[in-house]
Design a protein around this motif. Structure first.
Motif, PDB file in Angstrom:
ATOM      1  N   TRP A 161     -36.793  -1.814 -24.045  1.00 19.18           N
ATOM      2  CA  TRP A 161     -38.131  -1.341 -24.407  1.00 19.18           C
ATOM      3  C   TRP A 161     -37.987  -0.399 -25.600  1.00 19.18           C
ATOM      4  O   TRP A 161     -37.676   0.771 -25.468  1.00 19.18           O
ATOM      5  CB  TRP A 161     -38.742  -0.672 -23.190  1.00 19.18           C
ATOM      6  CG  TRP A 161     -40.133  -0.132 -23.293  1.00 19.18           C
ATOM      7  CD1 TRP A 161     -40.621   0.916 -22.570  1.00 19.18           C
ATOM      8  CD2 TRP A 161     -41.215  -0.574 -24.097  1.00 19.18           C
ATOM      9  NE1 TRP A 161     -41.926   1.127 -22.878  1.00 19.18           N
ATOM     10  CE2 TRP A 161     -42.320   0.236 -23.824  1.00 19.18           C
ATOM     11  CE3 TRP A 161     -41.352  -1.586 -25.050  1.00 19.18           C
ATOM     12  CZ2 TRP A 161     -43.551   0.078 -24.454  1.00 19.18           C
ATOM     13  CZ3 TRP A 161     -42.579  -1.739 -25.673  1.00 19.18           C
ATOM     14  CH2 TRP A 161     -43.653  -0.920 -25.367  1.00 19.18           C
ATOM     15  N   LEU A 162     -38.245  -1.028 -26.749  1.00 19.18           N
ATOM     16  CA  LEU A 162     -37.986  -0.309 -27.987  1.00 19.18           C
ATOM     17  C   LEU A 162     -38.872   0.915 -28.157  1.00 19.18           C
ATOM     18  O   LEU A 162     -38.516   1.874 -28.818  1.00 19.18           O
ATOM     19  CB  LEU A 162     -38.204  -1.247 -29.181  1.00 19.18           C
ATOM     20  CG  LEU A 162     -37.252  -2.438 -29.296  1.00 19.18           C
ATOM     21  CD1 LEU A 162     -37.705  -3.357 -30.426  1.00 19.18           C
ATOM     22  CD2 LEU A 162     -35.834  -1.973 -29.519  1.00 19.18           C
ATOM     23  N   PHE A 163     -40.006   0.827 -27.541  1.00 17.12           N
ATOM     24  CA  PHE A 163     -40.970   1.908 -27.779  1.00 17.12           C
ATOM     25  C   PHE A 163     -41.094   2.826 -26.575  1.00 17.12           C
ATOM     26  O   PHE A 163     -42.152   3.334 -26.263  1.00 17.12           O
ATOM     27  CB  PHE A 163     -42.324   1.319 -28.132  1.00 17.12           C
ATOM     28  CG  PHE A 163     -42.316   0.601 -29.449  1.00 17.12           C
ATOM     29  CD1 PHE A 163     -41.988  -0.755 -29.494  1.00 17.12           C
ATOM     30  CD2 PHE A 163     -42.613   1.255 -30.617  1.00 17.12           C
ATOM     31  CE1 PHE A 163     -41.974  -1.434 -30.706  1.00 17.12           C
ATOM     32  CE2 PHE A 163     -42.599   0.584 -31.829  1.00 17.12           C
ATOM     33  CZ  PHE A 163     -42.272  -0.761 -31.879  1.00 17.12           C
ATOM     34  N   LEU A 201     -48.687  -1.343 -26.121  1.00 11.18           N
ATOM     35  CA  LEU A 201     -48.102  -2.353 -27.000  1.00 11.18           C
ATOM     36  C   LEU A 201     -47.503  -1.700 -28.235  1.00 11.18           C
ATOM     37  O   LEU A 201     -48.100  -0.786 -28.821  1.00 11.18           O
ATOM     38  CB  LEU A 201     -49.172  -3.378 -27.411  1.00 11.18           C
ATOM     39  CG  LEU A 201     -48.714  -4.509 -28.341  1.00 11.18           C
ATOM     40  CD1 LEU A 201     -49.385  -5.819 -27.959  1.00 11.18           C
ATOM     41  CD2 LEU A 201     -48.979  -4.187 -29.816  1.00 11.18           C
ATOM     42  N   GLY A 202     -46.340  -2.156 -28.579  1.00  7.79           N
ATOM     43  CA  GLY A 202     -45.735  -1.760 -29.834  1.00  7.79           C
ATOM     44  C   GLY A 202     -45.416  -2.998 -30.649  1.00  7.79           C
ATOM     45  O   GLY A 202     -44.948  -3.998 -30.101  1.00  7.79           O
ATOM     46  N   GLY A 203     -45.729  -2.954 -31.930  1.00  5.76           N
ATOM     47  CA  GLY A 203     -45.486  -4.122 -32.751  1.00  5.76           C
ATOM     48  C   GLY A 203     -44.901  -3.747 -34.095  1.00  5.76           C
ATOM     49  O   GLY A 203     -45.194  -2.685 -34.653  1.00  5.76           O
ATOM     50  N   ILE A 253     -43.843  -5.773 -28.280  1.00  6.14           N
ATOM     51  CA  ILE A 253     -43.498  -5.529 -26.876  1.00  6.14           C
ATOM     52  C   ILE A 253     -44.737  -4.952 -26.221  1.00  6.14           C
ATOM     53  O   ILE A 253     -45.312  -3.966 -26.706  1.00  6.14           O
ATOM     54  CB  ILE A 253     -42.321  -4.549 -26.738  1.00  6.14           C
ATOM     55  CG1 ILE A 253     -41.059  -5.157 -27.344  1.00  6.14           C
ATOM     56  CG2 ILE A 253     -42.096  -4.201 -25.275  1.00  6.14           C
ATOM     57  CD1 ILE A 253     -39.864  -4.236 -27.298  1.00  6.14           C
ATOM     58  N   GLU A 254     -45.142  -5.596 -25.136  1.00  8.29           N
ATOM     59  CA  GLU A 254     -46.317  -5.109 -24.419  1.00  8.29           C
ATOM     60  C   GLU A 254     -45.907  -4.801 -22.991  1.00  8.29           C
ATOM     61  O   GLU A 254     -45.251  -5.610 -22.335  1.00  8.29           O
ATOM     62  CB  GLU A 254     -47.441  -6.135 -24.438  1.00  8.29           C
ATOM     63  CG  GLU A 254     -48.730  -5.590 -23.825  1.00  8.29           C
ATOM     64  CD  GLU A 254     -49.909  -6.539 -23.982  1.00  8.29           C
ATOM     65  OE1 GLU A 254     -51.024  -6.048 -24.164  1.00  8.29           O
ATOM     66  OE2 GLU A 254     -49.701  -7.764 -23.924  1.00  8.29           O
ATOM     67  N   ASP A 255     -46.332  -3.674 -22.530  1.00  4.76           N
ATOM     68  CA  ASP A 255     -45.950  -3.240 -21.197  1.00  4.76           C
ATOM     69  C   ASP A 255     -47.192  -3.089 -20.331  1.00  4.76           C
ATOM     70  O   ASP A 255     -48.140  -2.396 -20.716  1.00  4.76           O
ATOM     71  CB  ASP A 255     -45.201  -1.898 -21.287  1.00  4.76           C
ATOM     72  CG  ASP A 255     -44.507  -1.560 -19.996  1.00  4.76           C
ATOM     73  OD1 ASP A 255     -43.567  -2.282 -19.647  1.00  4.76           O
ATOM     74  OD2 ASP A 255     -44.908  -0.584 -19.341  1.00  4.76           O
ATOM     75  N   ARG A 267     -37.704 -11.781 -20.264  1.00  9.05           N
ATOM     76  CA  ARG A 267     -37.454 -10.734 -21.240  1.00  9.05           C
ATOM     77  C   ARG A 267     -36.020 -10.241 -21.119  1.00  9.05           C
ATOM     78  O   ARG A 267     -35.463 -10.146 -20.047  1.00  9.05           O
ATOM     79  CB  ARG A 267     -38.388  -9.554 -20.994  1.00  9.05           C
ATOM     80  CG  ARG A 267     -39.845  -9.898 -21.022  1.00  9.05           C
ATOM     81  CD  ARG A 267     -40.657  -8.721 -20.603  1.00  9.05           C
ATOM     82  NE  ARG A 267     -40.930  -7.808 -21.702  1.00  9.05           N
ATOM     83  CZ  ARG A 267     -41.186  -6.512 -21.527  1.00  9.05           C
ATOM     84  NH1 ARG A 267     -41.122  -5.985 -20.340  1.00  9.05           N
ATOM     85  NH2 ARG A 267     -41.473  -5.744 -22.554  1.00  9.05           N
ATOM     86  N   ARG A 313     -44.382  -8.305 -21.712  1.00  7.72           N
ATOM     87  CA  ARG A 313     -43.808  -9.394 -22.519  1.00  7.72           C
ATOM     88  C   ARG A 313     -43.139  -8.850 -23.771  1.00  7.72           C
ATOM     89  O   ARG A 313     -43.485  -7.777 -24.275  1.00  7.72           O
ATOM     90  CB  ARG A 313     -44.899 -10.388 -22.924  1.00  7.72           C
ATOM     91  CG  ARG A 313     -45.945  -9.785 -23.838  1.00  7.72           C
ATOM     92  CD  ARG A 313     -47.001 -10.774 -24.284  1.00  7.72           C
ATOM     93  NE  ARG A 313     -48.100 -10.085 -24.953  1.00  7.72           N
ATOM     94  CZ  ARG A 313     -48.132  -9.800 -26.255  1.00  7.72           C
ATOM     95  NH1 ARG A 313     -47.139 -10.172 -27.038  1.00  7.72           N
ATOM     96  NH2 ARG A 313     -49.147  -9.144 -26.792  1.00  7.72           N
ATOM     97  N   ASP A 314     -42.207  -9.642 -24.238  1.00  9.75           N
ATOM     98  CA  ASP A 314     -41.682  -9.495 -25.593  1.00  9.75           C
ATOM     99  C   ASP A 314     -42.154 -10.711 -26.370  1.00  9.75           C
ATOM    100  O   ASP A 314     -42.118 -11.824 -25.859  1.00  9.75           O
ATOM    101  CB  ASP A 314     -40.154  -9.494 -25.593  1.00  9.75           C
ATOM    102  CG  ASP A 314     -39.575  -8.309 -24.844  1.00  9.75           C
ATOM    103  OD1 ASP A 314     -40.319  -7.341 -24.612  1.00  9.75           O
ATOM    104  OD2 ASP A 314     -38.386  -8.375 -24.485  1.00  9.75           O
ATOM    105  N   LEU A 338     -42.619   6.116 -27.174  1.00 13.21           N
ATOM    106  CA  LEU A 338     -44.057   6.069 -27.390  1.00 13.21           C
ATOM    107  C   LEU A 338     -44.806   5.861 -26.090  1.00 13.21           C
ATOM    108  O   LEU A 338     -45.838   6.471 -25.832  1.00 13.21           O
ATOM    109  CB  LEU A 338     -44.397   4.941 -28.365  1.00 13.21           C
ATOM    110  CG  LEU A 338     -43.946   5.182 -29.805  1.00 13.21           C
ATOM    111  CD1 LEU A 338     -44.140   3.906 -30.622  1.00 13.21           C
ATOM    112  CD2 LEU A 338     -44.714   6.343 -30.416  1.00 13.21           C
ATOM    113  N   THR A 362     -34.826  -7.914 -23.890  1.00 16.15           N
ATOM    114  CA  THR A 362     -34.622  -6.804 -24.810  1.00 16.15           C
ATOM    115  C   THR A 362     -35.020  -5.488 -24.170  1.00 16.15           C
ATOM    116  O   THR A 362     -35.855  -5.449 -23.285  1.00 16.15           O
ATOM    117  CB  THR A 362     -35.476  -6.989 -26.070  1.00 16.15           C
ATOM    118  OG1 THR A 362     -36.833  -7.124 -25.666  1.00 16.15           O
ATOM    119  CG2 THR A 362     -35.034  -8.210 -26.834  1.00 16.15           C
TER     120      THR A 362
END
Lengths: 298, 641
Positions: free
Chosen positions: B6-8, A59-61, A84-86, B2, A95-96, B11, B4
């Motif tokens: 994957w901004l990360f 997850l990135g927030g 954003i969670e993968d 979704r 999800r976004d 990471l 967008t």
């Protein structure tokens, strides 16, 4: 859900502490960043072993908050955030999320041990890789916190959450009571635990037919007791067989235990474990989740 | 959804590099590749010939159901289930009750109640329970339906089927008893179950009463009479099915205690077979019930002296003998009994079998007029090519969705076993394995002689999404053109001579080809467009003589010599044209009974039109051309009112 609360609560706790400590400030902007990795041993919330699949998440927030103190006893925070969670295995659970949050906190009296209160409400727009799970969630929470000593802070609260989805199963309503304790054994260290009792809807997933086409013969109670059923697109896309998502009314007990280590004023590392025990008419399940987060605030 | 990026990503990549792999349950596998759903066959619970006219089935409609109900309940005494029960004496008690799930039928949980009527008839009603976890998913007729039936959970009470064997004329208790079928909806707010005229039985859309029921209850469906009444042959064709506990699932611990009630029901069903067998031999299309009676009584020692159903029973026609291939009994137990025999044993009639038209198969001289009953291995295997075509290519057998799904659940099981018995079997996938239907089946039609221009309609092709015609060969120095070559019906224009056309049929899975030879003969008289029934077809029926007899010489009204025939083709039949047209499948002309019966071994009168004999081939082509041109009657008022 629990994981989201944990990191969110922690962030809010930091903000609250900041506001109390820095009550002289009138207005301030904050930016926060979170990167988390998690593991859940029962991502589908299933009771039967054959349906249980684990998953790993990343997850990135990002968040931006505006904090306004009106006095030493009252402040508000407005926060906008994106996550954003993968999911690695059931990738369609990824999800976004976009959202906004309003927080109002106050103290009726000044003093080290005087309780302080917080009301917050938020809206979250969740977009998944499958449309049926897309949702908008509204959450309101009332929390009262009190310093027991210079090392212990306890909080208790009530939360109500309503989620409207594009599907039918993922429309959820939940009411939650919780109690939290933070213990600070040393500077930059915090241990915390949160117990929650939740009553309301849960979604779970189960196979109705197996990979060889054989239909499941033991899900009648589950089907007859469910308030809503629909094909679980995320699991159908991830695994063979036929999967359904279903909604049941349940009592949920959760316990979160965590440790937080601060690094300077801007960074902290958080590690937590969550135990979830769910009792529903036709689906008793449990799950364990582990989460590691790096939190940054500017 | 979704949208967008994957901004990360950076990471995640760095983080996941440190994550452990695996963690899946081993029995949960990635989803298999699935072909386009449009290539799934969907002819379940449909008769071969639905008599489509202007897009409407003549045997499956509200009018058809209404006419049927008027015939079996002329005084509206069974408009509700409660009324049905009262008419049939259920208020005085139930003779047998069985709770089960039939895994080869429709998959419902069944709660069955049966009793003998005072007049010696039978009445049965069955509460059907259906739990569909995934709405709209027709494949989910699974074992939990039985749980609903056991619990009598009314939220899953789908419908109630009621069946009655009682006098066709309610005012005459001595009249022939016939099987009458009714369907009732679930209880309404007042607990009333109203009679229905259609139902969505397998999630594939509404199917009318009684047609969908009679697909597997031995029915023979013909369109309504000219006055709108229900045809008598169809009315008398329905039968009850034996309960086959081999394919049943029972509530826990109840199988032994349900043996008695099942035997009682099977005894009733057996007795009605025997009684149907005593109908007058002159009855049109009289059914020979001997094989069905053997199947009902055989597992109980032939005379119902045994209490338990003998699951190892094999009927005489399927027992191993030195002339039959090895493992023929395994074929019966693994394929025929679970997937074919329940419906087929109730079909066919013995008309003409006594004339001695037999075929030598495996050393057995076999009369094939009633071969469709599959009462012996030889009769079954006489349909070798049809079996390959219908089961493995077209996918319209087995005829019910659940049975079809069970048959194909393990292609290496029953499908492969059956394939080893089929001569010339060649339906393999790219890996050399037997695979379920899905590849397109081009049906360009049978070879025939035509005049130019000729329309060749291949819309009967199965599992086909697009068509492509081409000319493979043509007469030397001839000229020809093919128009509408990318449609189901191409038009060939050319000089006289033989033209080999190739049709490529394509769907998401594959593209396959088939050829047809059209012979353009500008001197063909009469040309196909001028063929009519009154003049040309009657002549063929009267003169076709491949088996040393014409069609009319046997199929004639009032003949005591040829009693029991389903069809009269002599001029004294006032419905002659209608009766002939009812043997035409306009959607699939070459599959018309009129052509199949006259040119195949499975006909009591033998092969009347042998295509290898020029004269008979010409007569066959007259019939085929007439059908492909819409089968007009003509203008003779004697036959064409």
């Amino acid at each position: 859900m629990i994981r989201a609360f944990t990191s969110c609560a922690l962030l809010l706790a930091l903000l609250v502490q900041q506001s109390v400590i820095a009550a002289e400030a009138e207005a301030e902007w904050f930016f926060d960043v979170e990167v988390s990795g998690g593991y859940n041993d029962n991502a589908g919330r299933a009771e039967r072993e054959r349906d249980i699949v684990d998953d790993k998440t990343l997850l990135g927030g990002l968040g931006v908050a505006f904090n306004q103190e009106f006095s030493t006893e009252k402040a508000i925070t407005l926060r906008a955030f994106a996550e954003i969670e993968d999911f690695r295995n059931v990738s369609d659970l990824s999800r976004d999320t976009y959202g906004a949050q309003f927080i109002y906190r106050w103290q009726n009296a000044l003093g080290f041990s005087a309780p302080f209160y917080q009301f917050n409400t938020s809206v979250r727009i969740n977009e998944y890789d499958v449309r049926q799970r897309d949702s908008i969630a509204f959450t309101s929470q009332l929390v009262v916190s009190k310093r027991v000593s210079d090392r212990v802070l306890v909080s208790s609260g009530f939360e109500y959450k309503r989620e409207e989805s594009d599907g039918i199963v993922f429309d959820q309503k939940q009411a939650r009571l919780f109690i939290n304790a933070d213990y600070t054994p040393a500077a930059q260290w915090a241990l915390y635990g949160t117990y929650s009792f939740i009553h309301g809807d849960i979604w779970s997933t189960s196979q109705t037919a197996f990979c060889d086409g054989t239909p499941a013969n033991d899900i009648f109670d589950l089907v007859s007791q469910s308030e809503a059923l629909e094909p679980d697109q995320a699991f159908n896309n991830a695994y063979c067989g036929s999967w359904i998502a279903y909604r049941l009314n349940a009592n949920i007990n959760t316990l979160v235990l965590g440790v937080n280590r601060g690094f300077g004023h801007r960074f902290s590392f958080d590690l937590s474990g969550t135990r979830i025990i769910v009792n529903a008419l036709a689906n008793d399940y449990d799950a364990t989740a582990i989460n590691a987060s790096l939190l940054m605030r500017f | 959804m979704r949208a967008t990026p994957w901004l990360f990503l950076f990471l995640s990549l760095s983080f996941l590099a440190g994550c452990p792999t695996g963690g899946f349950d081993e029995d949960i596998l990635p989803p298999p590749r699935v072909v386009n759903a449009t290539v799934t066959p969907d002819s379940f619970l449909r008769f071969d010939n639905t008599f489509m006219v202007a897009g409407q089935s003549q045997i499956e409609s509200e009018a058809y159901a209404t006419a049927y109900i008027a015939a079996v309940d002329p005084n509206d005494r069974r408009t509700t289930l409660a009324a049905f029960k009262a008419v049939n004496g259920f208020d005085n008690g139930v003779g047998a009750r069985v709770t089960f799930r039939d895994s080869k039928d429709l998959g419902y949980g069944r709660d069955m109640f049966a009793r003998r009527r005072a007049d010696g008839g039978i009445a049965i009603f069955v509460d059907s329970y259906r739990v569909v976890p995934v709405p709209g998913d027709a494949t989910q007729y699974g074992p939990i339906n039985l749980d609903a039936a056991v619990a009598q959970d009314r939220q899953f009470h789908f419908s109630t089927s009621a069946i009655e064997f009682s006098p066709i004329d309610e005012s005459d208790p001595d009249s022939d008893k016939i099987v009458k079928m009714f369907l009732y909806g679930p209880p309404d707010e007042n607990g009333t179950q109203l009679r229905l005229t259609s139902n969505n039985m397998d999630g594939r859309g509404e199917r009318g009463v009684p047609t969908a029921c009679l697909v597997c209850h031995g029915g023979t469906m013909y369109p309504l009479n000219a006055d709108g009444s229900f045809p008598l042959i169809s009315l008398k064709s329905a039968k009850m099915n034996v309960l086959d506990p081999i394919t049943f699932e029972f509530p826990p611990m109840t199988e032994a205690e349900q043996e008695g009630p099942i035997k009682l029901v099977n005894r009733m069903v057996h007795d009605h077979y025997v009684e149907m067998g005593t109908r007058a031999d002159t009855e049109q299309s009289k059914w020979d019930s001997a094989f069905a009676a053997e199947l009902a009584a055989g597992p109980y020692g032939d005379d119902f002296s045994a209490n338990a159903y003998d699951e190892s029973f094999v009927p005489e026609g399927w027992r191993q003998d030195p002339n039959r291939p090895d493992s023929v009994e395994v074929l019966y137990k693994e394929v025929i009994e679970p997937h074919c025999i329940a419906c087929h044993s109730l079909r066919g009639n013995n008309s003409g079998e006594e004339f001695g038209n037999t075929a030598l198969i495996n050393g057995h001289e076999v009369p094939l007029g009633n071969a469709t009953s599959f009462s012996s291995y030889e009769k079954f295997i006489s349909y070798n090519d049809d079996t390959i075509d219908r089961v493995y290519r077209r996918g319209n057998m087995p005829v019910s969705l659940l049975n079809y799904s069970r048959f194909w659940r393990n292609p290496a099981g029953p499908p492969s076993l059956l394939a080893t018995f089929l001569d010339g079997f060649d339906v393999f996938d790219s890996n050399g394995n037997v695979a379920p239907p899905g590849r397109p089946v081009p049906l360009p039609g049978a070879n025939r002689t035509v005049t130019s221009p000729a329309i060749q309609d291949a819309s009967a092709s199965v599992l086909t999404e697009s068509f492509a015609w081409s000319i493979v060969s043509m007469p030397a120095n001839g000229s020809a053109s093919l128009s509408n070559g990318n449609s189901s019906a191409a038009t060939l224009t050319g000089d006289d001579g033989d033209y080999v056309l190739e049709l490529a049929a394509t769907n998401a899975m594959a593209s396959t080809t088939a050829q047809v030879t059209l012979t353009i003969d500008s001197t063909l008289a009469p040309p196909p467009a001028q063929l009519d029934f009154a003049t040309d077809i009657r002549e063929v029926l009267a003169t076709a003589s491949g088996a040393n007899r014409s069609c009319v010489s046997c199929h004639r009204t009032g003949s005591s010599e040829f009693a029991g025939l389903p069809l009269f083709l002599d001029d004294t039949n006032p419905n002659l044209y209608k009766d002939v047209v009812e043997r035409i499948n306009f959607a699939d002309p070459e599959n018309s009974l009129l052509l199949r019966k006259s040119s195949a071994l499975q006909h009591g009168g033998g092969i009347v039109l042998d295509r290898s004999v020029p004269v008979e081939n010409a007569q066959f082509i007259i019939l085929l051309n007439w059908i492909r041109n819409g089968a007009p009657c003509g203008s003779d008022p004697t036959f064409c009112n």
